[in-house]
Design an enzyme around this catalytic site. Structure first.
Site, PDB file in Angstrom:
ATOM      1  N   ASP A  39       0.813  -1.230   0.000  1.00  0.00           N
ATOM      2  CA  ASP A  39       0.000   0.000   0.000  1.00  0.00           C
ATOM      3  C   ASP A  39       0.843   1.275   0.000  1.00  0.00           C
ATOM      4  O   ASP A  39       0.438   2.299   0.547  1.00  0.00           O
ATOM      5  CB  ASP A  39      -0.967   0.021   1.208  1.00  0.00           C
ATOM      6  CG  ASP A  39      -1.857  -1.203   1.232  1.00  0.00           C
ATOM      7  OD1 ASP A  39      -2.228  -1.675   0.141  1.00  0.00           O
ATOM      8  OD2 ASP A  39      -2.174  -1.693   2.331  1.00  0.00           O
ATOM      9  N   GLY A  54       1.562   2.936  -2.638  1.00  0.00           N
ATOM     10  CA  GLY A  54       1.175   3.784  -3.765  1.00  0.00           C
ATOM     11  C   GLY A  54       1.758   3.255  -5.079  1.00  0.00           C
ATOM     12  O   GLY A  54       1.962   4.007  -6.033  1.00  0.00           O
ATOM     13  N   LYS A  55       1.989   1.936  -5.120  1.00  0.00           N
ATOM     14  CA  LYS A  55       2.572   1.325  -6.332  1.00  0.00           C
ATOM     15  C   LYS A  55       1.664   1.523  -7.537  1.00  0.00           C
ATOM     16  O   LYS A  55       2.119   1.762  -8.653  1.00  0.00           O
ATOM     17  CB  LYS A  55       2.800  -0.180  -6.106  1.00  0.00           C
ATOM     18  CG  LYS A  55       3.748  -0.504  -4.976  1.00  0.00           C
ATOM     19  CD  LYS A  55       3.812  -1.987  -4.703  1.00  0.00           C
ATOM     20  CE  LYS A  55       2.513  -2.580  -4.194  1.00  0.00           C
ATOM     21  NZ  LYS A  55       2.093  -2.108  -2.869  1.00  0.00           N
ATOM     22  N   GLY A  71      -4.478  -4.425  -3.723  1.00  0.00           N
ATOM     23  CA  GLY A  71      -5.471  -3.406  -4.030  1.00  0.00           C
ATOM     24  C   GLY A  71      -4.712  -2.167  -4.441  1.00  0.00           C
ATOM     25  O   GLY A  71      -4.044  -1.553  -3.612  1.00  0.00           O
ATOM     26  N   HIS A  72      -4.742  -1.847  -5.720  1.00  0.00           N
ATOM     27  CA  HIS A  72      -3.953  -0.727  -6.246  1.00  0.00           C
ATOM     28  C   HIS A  72      -4.886   0.380  -6.730  1.00  0.00           C
ATOM     29  O   HIS A  72      -5.765   0.138  -7.551  1.00  0.00           O
ATOM     30  CB  HIS A  72      -3.049  -1.210  -7.394  1.00  0.00           C
ATOM     31  CG  HIS A  72      -2.003  -2.185  -6.939  1.00  0.00           C
ATOM     32  ND1 HIS A  72      -1.096  -2.752  -7.783  1.00  0.00           N
ATOM     33  CD2 HIS A  72      -1.726  -2.685  -5.705  1.00  0.00           C
ATOM     34  CE1 HIS A  72      -0.298  -3.553  -7.093  1.00  0.00           C
ATOM     35  NE2 HIS A  72      -0.676  -3.537  -5.832  1.00  0.00           N
ATOM     36  N   ARG A 104       3.331 -28.937  -6.312  1.00  0.00           N
ATOM     37  CA  ARG A 104       3.151 -29.433  -7.690  1.00  0.00           C
ATOM     38  C   ARG A 104       1.776 -30.052  -7.928  1.00  0.00           C
ATOM     39  O   ARG A 104       1.610 -30.966  -8.706  1.00  0.00           O
ATOM     40  CB  ARG A 104       4.284 -30.420  -8.054  1.00  0.00           C
ATOM     41  CG  ARG A 104       5.599 -29.686  -8.187  1.00  0.00           C
ATOM     42  CD  ARG A 104       6.761 -30.530  -7.883  1.00  0.00           C
ATOM     43  NE  ARG A 104       6.731 -31.018  -6.506  1.00  0.00           N
ATOM     44  CZ  ARG A 104       7.578 -31.912  -6.030  1.00  0.00           C
ATOM     45  NH1 ARG A 104       8.505 -32.420  -6.812  1.00  0.00           N
ATOM     46  NH2 ARG A 104       7.499 -32.297  -4.779  1.00  0.00           N
ATOM     47  N   GLN A 122       2.026  -6.142  -3.078  1.00  0.00           N
ATOM     48  CA  GLN A 122       2.504  -6.282  -1.696  1.00  0.00           C
ATOM     49  C   GLN A 122       3.780  -5.431  -1.490  1.00  0.00           C
ATOM     50  O   GLN A 122       3.939  -4.438  -2.173  1.00  0.00           O
ATOM     51  CB  GLN A 122       2.757  -7.762  -1.337  1.00  0.00           C
ATOM     52  CG  GLN A 122       1.501  -8.587  -1.188  1.00  0.00           C
ATOM     53  CD  GLN A 122       0.868  -8.990  -2.505  1.00  0.00           C
ATOM     54  OE1 GLN A 122       1.515  -9.577  -3.348  1.00  0.00           O
ATOM     55  NE2 GLN A 122      -0.400  -8.686  -2.690  1.00  0.00           N
ATOM     56  N   THR A 124      -7.526  -1.223   0.708  1.00  0.00           N
ATOM     57  CA  THR A 124      -8.210  -1.147  -0.578  1.00  0.00           C
ATOM     58  C   THR A 124      -8.950  -2.447  -0.877  1.00  0.00           C
ATOM     59  O   THR A 124      -9.999  -2.459  -1.514  1.00  0.00           O
ATOM     60  CB  THR A 124      -7.170  -0.888  -1.707  1.00  0.00           C
ATOM     61  OG1 THR A 124      -6.333   0.194  -1.299  1.00  0.00           O
ATOM     62  CG2 THR A 124      -7.819  -0.546  -3.018  1.00  0.00           C
ATOM     63  N   ARG A 159      -9.978  -2.912   5.997  1.00  0.00           N
ATOM     64  CA  ARG A 159      -9.489  -2.893   7.387  1.00  0.00           C
ATOM     65  C   ARG A 159      -8.680  -1.621   7.654  1.00  0.00           C
ATOM     66  O   ARG A 159      -7.922  -1.189   6.789  1.00  0.00           O
ATOM     67  CB  ARG A 159      -8.556  -4.093   7.637  1.00  0.00           C
ATOM     68  CG  ARG A 159      -9.255  -5.421   7.638  1.00  0.00           C
ATOM     69  CD  ARG A 159      -8.253  -6.550   7.876  1.00  0.00           C
ATOM     70  NE  ARG A 159      -7.385  -6.773   6.720  1.00  0.00           N
ATOM     71  CZ  ARG A 159      -6.420  -7.677   6.674  1.00  0.00           C
ATOM     72  NH1 ARG A 159      -6.173  -8.432   7.729  1.00  0.00           N
ATOM     73  NH2 ARG A 159      -5.690  -7.838   5.602  1.00  0.00           N
ATOM     74  N   ARG A 170      -5.619   0.417   8.547  1.00  0.00           N
ATOM     75  CA  ARG A 170      -4.212   0.018   8.532  1.00  0.00           C
ATOM     76  C   ARG A 170      -3.523   0.499   9.796  1.00  0.00           C
ATOM     77  O   ARG A 170      -3.837   1.570  10.307  1.00  0.00           O
ATOM     78  CB  ARG A 170      -3.507   0.622   7.312  1.00  0.00           C
ATOM     79  CG  ARG A 170      -4.027   0.081   5.994  1.00  0.00           C
ATOM     80  CD  ARG A 170      -3.355   0.769   4.802  1.00  0.00           C
ATOM     81  NE  ARG A 170      -3.968   0.354   3.550  1.00  0.00           N
ATOM     82  CZ  ARG A 170      -4.093   1.134   2.476  1.00  0.00           C
ATOM     83  NH1 ARG A 170      -3.647   2.377   2.499  1.00  0.00           N
ATOM     84  NH2 ARG A 170      -4.654   0.680   1.382  1.00  0.00           N
ATOM     85  N   VAL A 180       2.467  14.112  -3.882  1.00  0.00           N
ATOM     86  CA  VAL A 180       1.890  15.023  -2.888  1.00  0.00           C
ATOM     87  C   VAL A 180       0.364  14.958  -2.870  1.00  0.00           C
ATOM     88  O   VAL A 180      -0.308  15.835  -2.343  1.00  0.00           O
ATOM     89  CB  VAL A 180       2.361  16.477  -3.136  1.00  0.00           C
ATOM     90  CG1 VAL A 180       3.843  16.621  -2.842  1.00  0.00           C
ATOM     91  CG2 VAL A 180       2.060  16.919  -4.574  1.00  0.00           C
TER      92      VAL A 180
END
Ligand code: GDP
Ligand code: IMO
Ligand code: MG
Length: 430
Positions: free
Chosen positions: A13, A15-16, A40-41, A144, A225, A304, A308, A310, A419
């Site tokens: 989280d 901000g990727k 969640g992006h 496998r 992640q 996201t 929940r 954070r 920003v």
């Protein structure tokens, strides 16, 4: 042409999604390489907010092909729900635009049920997973006995395999966890249908990526992640079941180490974490609320994917230095600088105190970590609204100093400062 990689440097989280969206405008392929819909992006374009879970964050641009790479685990139901939401908003989700690697693995309701049952069994020791079946799907892959997406090219075969897998999972649900069984017939029929819809999206990842590289195209690998959730190098066992680090990008897309050019570490200007596990700079009370927000703004610190709240804390440079080493960051991107406005002074953790010993390197065992206390340096804050800053010179001197301090302590240049959540609320540094 080389590959640029975007990596979360903390616990996810960072901000990727918004940085991927930013760099996607100049990329030909945007590829997810690990994780699944536990991610969640968020991408904000003007008034529009897109919350992406499986579809790469390049989808909002017309130019880039979006690939779900071989290292990804896909819940077809969740993917189709995401397709529907995007299509309703006029986003192209056709097989020309979106591709699924034939090597990716499928998540089933069996994996979801096992995730839930295991978390319930863990009780107070629960990991706090997103309950998206991620752990059980990767467990099957490693054992496998996973279900690869290429099987969607043969719906009958897939349906039979899913039926067998659900029947076997039912034994575990019933005898190990005492949980309800699943309807194998219904789920097999469901996957037969998913296969028919999704088969046109399947692609040979090697042909797509190597072909693009040979044609001098630019590939952007979008991390999910964060480094501290890496299966091997994160705060085990409070981690995810994949490798969200730069070497995971190479692994998940079948690329060699020399193909990486820019390795971009995205870091939030403070720290956040969802789920359980150690967090040395964690805050509570009023200070936490200042960083987390009340939930009134879309960017406030609420998951996201799960909604929940954070956990939040001050910036931890021990974590960022560690992430820099693991990932070979060529640059850092600092997001959510605007949230620090008005906090004065600003504590930044530069090392840990472990029973009187000063640690500059992130300790690997949870017992040591549990006894670590943050050692803070206090930097002067700023009061000016920075959300409209467009260039470096628009930032107050103390905001510049905060960024320069991070850069110096991590020995990594900060190339982009964000920003605000919107696409244009970014300062690109030369
Ligand atoms: P990801 O999982 O790394 O893509 O990050 P998320 O989308 O889960 O969480 C980041 C949140 O912060 C989202 O709501 C973004 O819109 C928001 N965001 C990203 N950059 C900034 C920023 O610079 N300022 C503010 N206020 N919000 C931001
Ligand atoms: P993005 O891509 C933040 C966390 C969960 C839990 C642990 C294991 O949006 O940054 P899992 O469901 O993966 O087995 O859960 O990992 N987690 C994330 N935290 N951002 C994410 O993704 C996360 N994906 C998983 O909260 O602690
Ligand atoms: Mg996220």
């Amino acid at each position: 042409m080389p590959v640029n990689i975007i990596i979360g440097s903390q616990w996810g989280d960072e901000g990727k999604g918004r940085i991927t969206d930013l760099l996607a405008s100049k990329s030909d392929i945007v590829a997810r390489f690990s994780g699944g819909d536990n991610a969640g992006h968020t991408v904000t374009v003007g008034e529009e907010i897109f919350k992406l879970h499986l579809v790469p964050s390049g989808v909002v641009h017309d130019n880039a092909i979006c690939l779900l790479g071989g290292g990804v685990v896909i819940n077809p139901q969740s993917l189709l729900r995401e397709f529907k939401g995007l299509e309703e908003r006029g986003v192209d989700i056709s097989p020309n635009k979106i591709k699924i690697s034939r090597k990716a693995h499928l998540i089933t309701p069996g994996h979801l049920a096992l995730d839930a049952a295991a978390e319930l069994r863990r009780g107070d020791d629960k990991i706090g997973t997103t309950l998206r079946g991620i752990g059980p799907a990767y467990t099957d892959k490693t054992a496998r006995s996973g279900i690869r997406s290429h099987l969607m090219a043969s719906p009958e075969v897939l349906a039979n395999i899913v039926h067998k897998h659900i029947t076997e999972t039912n034994d575990v649900l019933r005898f190990v966890y005492g949980a309800d069984e699943l309807d194998a017939d219904a789920i097999a029929a469901e996957y037969h249908e998913y296969a028919q819809i999704l088969a046109p999206y399947l692609v040979d990842e090697a042909a797509l990526l190597y072909g693009a590289m040979d044609a001098d195209k630019l590939i952007l690998a979008e991390g999910a992640q964060g480094t501290m959730l890496d299966l091997d190098h994160g705060t085990y066992p409070f981690v995810t079941s994949s490798h969200p680090i730069a070497s995971g990008a190479l692994l998940g897309l079948g690329l060699g180490p020399k193909s990486a050019e820019r390795i971009i570490g995205v870091a939030k200007a403070f720290s956040s974490r969802v789920g359980s596990g150690p967090f040395v700079t964690e805050l509570d009370g009023e200070q936490a609320l200042t960083l987390r927000g009340t939930g009134a703004n879309p960017w406030d610190e609420y998951g996201t994917t799960t909604g929940r709240p954070r956990r939040v804390g001050w910036l931890d440079l021990v974590v960022l230095r560690y992430a820099g080493r693991i990932n070979s960051f060529t640059e850092l991107v600092l997001t959510k600088m605007d949230i620090l406005t008005g906090i004065d002074p600003l504590p930044v953790c530069v090392a840990y105190d472990f029973n009187g010993e000063t640690l500059r390197y992130f300790p690997s065992d949870p017992e040591t970590l549990a006894q670590c206390k943050p050692i803070y340096v206090e930097l002067p804050g700023w009061r000016e609204d920075i959300s409209q800053a467009k260039v470096w010179a628009d930032l107050p001197v103390n905001a510049q100093a905060y960024i320069e301090f991070v850069s110096k302590e991590t020995d990594t240049p900060v190339s982009i400062v964000s920003v605000g959540p919107e696409r244009t609320q970014t300062i690109m540094r030369e």
